[in-house]
Design an enzyme around this catalytic site. Structure first.
Site, PDB file in Angstrom:
ATOM      1  CG  HIS A 134      55.226  63.254  76.221  1.00  0.00           C
ATOM      2  ND1 HIS A 134      55.152  64.739  76.865  1.00  0.00           N
ATOM      3  CD2 HIS A 134      55.950  63.471  75.143  1.00  0.00           C
ATOM      4  CE1 HIS A 134      55.386  65.278  75.236  1.00  0.00           C
ATOM      5  NE2 HIS A 134      55.850  64.173  74.725  1.00  0.00           N
ATOM      6  CD  GLU A 135      58.540  60.094  73.808  1.00  0.00           C
ATOM      7  OE1 GLU A 135      57.231  60.346  73.358  1.00  0.00           O
ATOM      8  OE2 GLU A 135      58.407  62.017  74.684  1.00  0.00           O
TER       9      GLU A 135
ATOM     10  CG  HIS B  37      53.724  61.431  71.375  1.00  0.00           C
ATOM     11  ND1 HIS B  37      53.191  62.470  70.391  1.00  0.00           N
ATOM     12  CD2 HIS B  37      55.181  61.401  71.927  1.00  0.00           C
ATOM     13  CE1 HIS B  37      53.756  64.092  71.236  1.00  0.00           C
ATOM     14  NE2 HIS B  37      54.999  63.136  71.826  1.00  0.00           N
TER      15      HIS B  37
ATOM     16  CG  HIS C  26      54.895  67.942  71.702  1.00  0.00           C
ATOM     17  ND1 HIS C  26      56.181  67.894  70.674  1.00  0.00           N
ATOM     18  CD2 HIS C  26      54.780  66.793  72.159  1.00  0.00           C
ATOM     19  CE1 HIS C  26      56.720  67.075  71.017  1.00  0.00           C
ATOM     20  NE2 HIS C  26      55.921  66.323  71.680  1.00  0.00           N
TER      21      HIS C  26
END
Length: 417
Positions: free
Chosen positions: A333-334, A337, A343
């Site tokens: 997830h990070e 980014h 998101h």
């Protein structure tokens, strides 16, 4: 010729009896006991590797016999993979261990097109497999003189903290968008046209995490390698390869102040990466792994659209779960980014619970939404991150020399102060 092992997992009676069991993944209340047994020996004269290139396991889930095909993840480590720790007087000690005969596998279930598996065979079988939308975990029971393993679902693991876990992603110093505390995949025709990219990932273990694992460097290393093995599977549909460039442990003391304020810690870590790490270890991105409990519900934080930027290609991860899949999802997830992903907006994206959901879900997903796919392609087009467009993907062949302080790309447009 690659030798194939055929193993059957025989199911014992379902051991309810109102009891539970403590595994590495946590306290599990509902599980099946299985016994991996090798059925076919190697041909006469064949030399058995410690970990075979391919393996097959046959077992039952809900009474249904399935065949699990596993293949060693040969691209898991970079050619100059290193491990670093520190002497009592603060000197860096870096080694370059052989990683060719490692124990990490990806796989699929025979006759199930949408199935996936990510398994560690380092000490028994540990990992997960997904079939018909259901995710199952397998883990050795570590009983003396026994090959017993447990198979269970995430919903049957007791949760110490039921609060939702969230992510923080930052686009500039003043604007923070706070994941929160809770394959065999084939590329589509469209994805096949995407450029092959590769991220060289460096992991840093702070002193709090080192202490959390009772100063057991080997256990920490295996834990992180297992998580990256899952990350590699997660990013495959994006035609993006993840290679682990190294693991560094701050075993004597932290080299930055790791604060409960995640945004402060991220800034300090990114600065340390620029001024220290990049001068000695070649990497495209670095993630700090910590046992510090960040303020609020945040368990991860990263700069957005900064991959290949020497100043801000970084993220920080709280070690919030003993389940490798959940931690791998947080790390992915990070990293998402850093690769330009926002998101997910459930009202606009075609996935209710995907990797880039702002909150970790009780049913962890390994899928990127169409929104994330579009964000990533836009990032590649607009930012043109040169460092991840490698001429050839690295393999598990390890060199004995230091990679040196090779300059990274300066022509990047990321997060600027």
């Amino acid at each position: 010729m690659i030798q194939v092992l055929l193993v059957t997992i025989c199911l014992a009676a379902f051991p309810y009896q109102g009891s539970s069991i403590m595994l590495e993944s946590g306290k599990v209340n509902d599980y099946e006991v299985v016994y991996p047994q090798r059925l076919a020996p190697l041909p006469e004269g064949a030399v058995q590797q410690k970990y075979e290139d391919t393996m097959q396991y046959e077992f039952k889930v809900n009474g249904e016999t399935i065949v699990l095909h596993l293949e060693k993840n040969k691209g898991l480590f970079s050619k100059d993979y290193s491990e670093t720790h520190y002497s009592p007087d603060g000197r860096k000690i870096t080694t370059y261990p052989s990683v060719e005969d490692h124990c990490y596998y990806h796989g699929r279930i025979e006759n199930y097109e949408d199935s996936t598996a990510s398994i560690s065979a380092c000490n028994g079988l540990k990992g997960h497999f997904k079939i018909q939308g259901e995710t199952y975990f397998i883990e050795s029971l570590k009983l003396s003189d026994s090959e017993a393993h447990a198979v269970f679902k995430y919903e049957n693991v007791e949760k110490e903290d039921e609060t939702h876990k969230i992510c923080g992603v930052t686009q500039n110093w003043k604007s923070y968008d706070p994941i929160k505390k809770p394959s065999w995949l084939n590329l589509t025709p469209k994805q096949q046209t995407w450029p092959q990219t590769s991220v060289n990932l460096q992991l840093i273990v702070d002193h709090s995490m080192y202490a959390k694992y009772n100063s057991n460097s080997e256990k920490i290393t295996k834990t992180l390698q297992e998580r990256v093995n899952i990350m590699k599977e997660i990013f495959k549909p994006l035609n993006l390869d993840i290679t682990l460039s190294g693991i560094e442990m701050w075993d004597k003391k932290d080299l930055i102040t790791v604060k409960t304020a995640a945004t402060d810690t991220l800034k300090l870590f990114a600065k340390w990466r620029q001024t220290d790490l990049l001068k000695r270890i070649d990497n495209d991105n670095a993630q700090l792994q910590t046992a510090v409990d960040f303020d609020g519900e945040t368990v991860g934080l990263a700069f957005k659209s900064t991959m290949c930027d020497k100043r801000y290609s970084a993220g920080i991860i709280q070690d919030h779960s003993a389940i490798p899949l959940l931690m791998a999802v947080t790390m992915a997830h990070e990293l998402g980014h850093n690769l330009g992903m926002d998101h997910d907006d459930t009202s606009k994206c075609n996935c209710n619970v995907c990797i880039m959901a702002p909150r970790l879900n009780t049913n962890p997903s390994k899928t990127f939404s169409d929104c994330s796919n579009n964000d990533y392609q836009k990032f590649l087009t607009d930012k043109k991150p040169k460092c991840i467009h490698k001429k050839s993907l690295k393999t598990d062949t390890v060199s004995t020399s230091v990679s040196g302080n090779e300059p990274l790309d300066d022509n990047v447009d990321g997060f600027h102060a």
